[in-house]
Write an enzyme that holds these catalytic residues in place. Structure first.
Site, PDB file in Angstrom:
ATOM      1  N   THR A 132      34.501  33.820  37.418  1.00 17.40           N
ATOM      2  CA  THR A 132      33.675  35.064  36.634  1.00 17.40           C
ATOM      3  C   THR A 132      33.276  34.644  34.988  1.00 17.40           C
ATOM      4  OG1 THR A 132      35.658  36.213  36.033  1.00 17.40           O
ATOM      5  CG2 THR A 132      34.732  36.696  38.309  1.00 17.40           C
ATOM      6  N   ASP A 139      39.079  43.331  37.877  1.00 15.92           N
ATOM      7  CA  ASP A 139      39.563  44.110  38.909  1.00 15.92           C
ATOM      8  C   ASP A 139      38.684  44.671  39.799  1.00 15.92           C
ATOM      9  OD1 ASP A 139      41.844  42.711  37.761  1.00 15.92           O
ATOM     10  OD2 ASP A 139      42.458  44.773  36.875  1.00 15.92           O
TER      11      ASP A 139
END
Length: 312
Positions: free
Chosen positions: A226, A258
């Site tokens: 990411t 998350d």
């Protein structure tokens, strides 16, 4: 007789109580700053990912350990309020519930110190109690805030029962057990974690692709790196895909990674017909939405707060 639980997403991981201070900027070493707001919230990468998936509509079960203290009892209540099954959340007198001290600056950037506490008291045999629930799931999600032995036990159980495994290796552990990577169907890290694990600089999409190659060579079936506002790179032996994300001005980036992992777990379990690129695109949209509100779990959107096309 207790009703048999059969969640589609099982998260084996951490619970942390977040102690959040807002200040104009992050402090320098030795410096004391005056903040303007303090809040106590619910965090821990495992619990965050579980709650994020639940808010999108997943049936979920958390396998975790909290302390026998007010933070721990409040956490169990928080799971129940969010619709997460807590049958497999243990309570220990041997350590306090995990805690994270978080400072958030005016630009929404943060720095965090975590004390794992009870999270490190969960053993492989505790995880093995969850075999029946893991066996019936579609996706198992793990992170790096419990012991590597407990994480590996969970990944092995899932693969034994042909359940998809997602390993979010955060925070980065440079001495990560190679077996954890090898038992990960999807191995997911951010830029700084990728740098720590590969000793390669990750500043650009091309850098991320090179780091992903290095991680694929260590045995994972696929790798996601990411890149914050730049989206994510998805890599397999067949090549790389860069998924872009919408540019926004963040209010608070805490827990955005998350939100992404929890959303991905939801899509893997409930929309397996989608391509991975489409799942990641949608997961990026959920994560982007989360940075527009303060807090960690409190910032995670529910289905009705998101466009209907994300669920079709």
């Amino acid at each position: 007789m207790a009703e048999k639980i059969s969640p589609k997403v099982v998260v084996v991981g951490s619970c942390m109580t977040d102690l959040i201070s807002n200040s104009p900027r992050l402090p320098q070493p030795g410096e004391t700053l005056l903040g303007h707001k303090f809040t106590v919230g619910f965090g821990g990468k495992g619990a965050n990912q579980c709650v994020a998936a639940t808010r999108l509509g997943a049936t979920t079960s958390m396998v975790a350990m909290v302390g026998d203290d007010s933070f721990g009892h409040n956490y169990l209540q928080n799971f129940k309020e969010n619709g997460v099954d807590t049958t497999l959340v243990g309570v220990t007198k041997e350590a306090a519930t995990g805690a994270a001290s978080i400072v958030v600056d005016a630009a929404g950037e943060n720095c965090i110190v975590i004390v794992a506490g009870a999270n490190l008291k969960m053993t492989p045999s505790d995880v093995e109690q969850a075999e029946g629930v893991i066996q019936g799931a579609s996706v198992l999600v793990c992170q790096g805030e419990i012991t590597p032995a407990a994480t590996l036990a969970a990944l092995r159980l899932a693969q034994k029962h042909k359940v998809m495994t997602v390993m979010n290796a955060a925070p980065a552990d440079v001495s990560l057990d190679p077996a954890i990577i090898e038992h990960s169907d999807i191995f997911c890290v951010n830029e700084s974690e990728a740098e720590a694990l590969t000793n390669l600089k990750v500043k650009t999409v091309k850098d991320a692709e090179q780091a992903a190659e290095a991680l694929l060579q260590r045995g994972s079936s696929s790798v996601i790196i990411t890149l914050g506002g730049e989206g994510a790179v998805y890599s397999t032996a067949k090549g790389h895909t860069h998924i872009t994300s919408e540019k926004v001005t963040p209010v608070d980036t805490t827990g955005a990674g998350d939100a992404f992992v929890g959303a991905l777990a939801y899509y893997l379990a409930y929309h397996p017909q989608l391509t991975m690129a489409e799942m990641l695109q949608r997961s990026c949209q959920v994560a982007t939405r989360s940075v527009l509100s303060p807090g960690t779990q409190s910032s995670y959107p529910t289905r009705d707060q998101l466009p209907a096309h994300l669920f079709s």
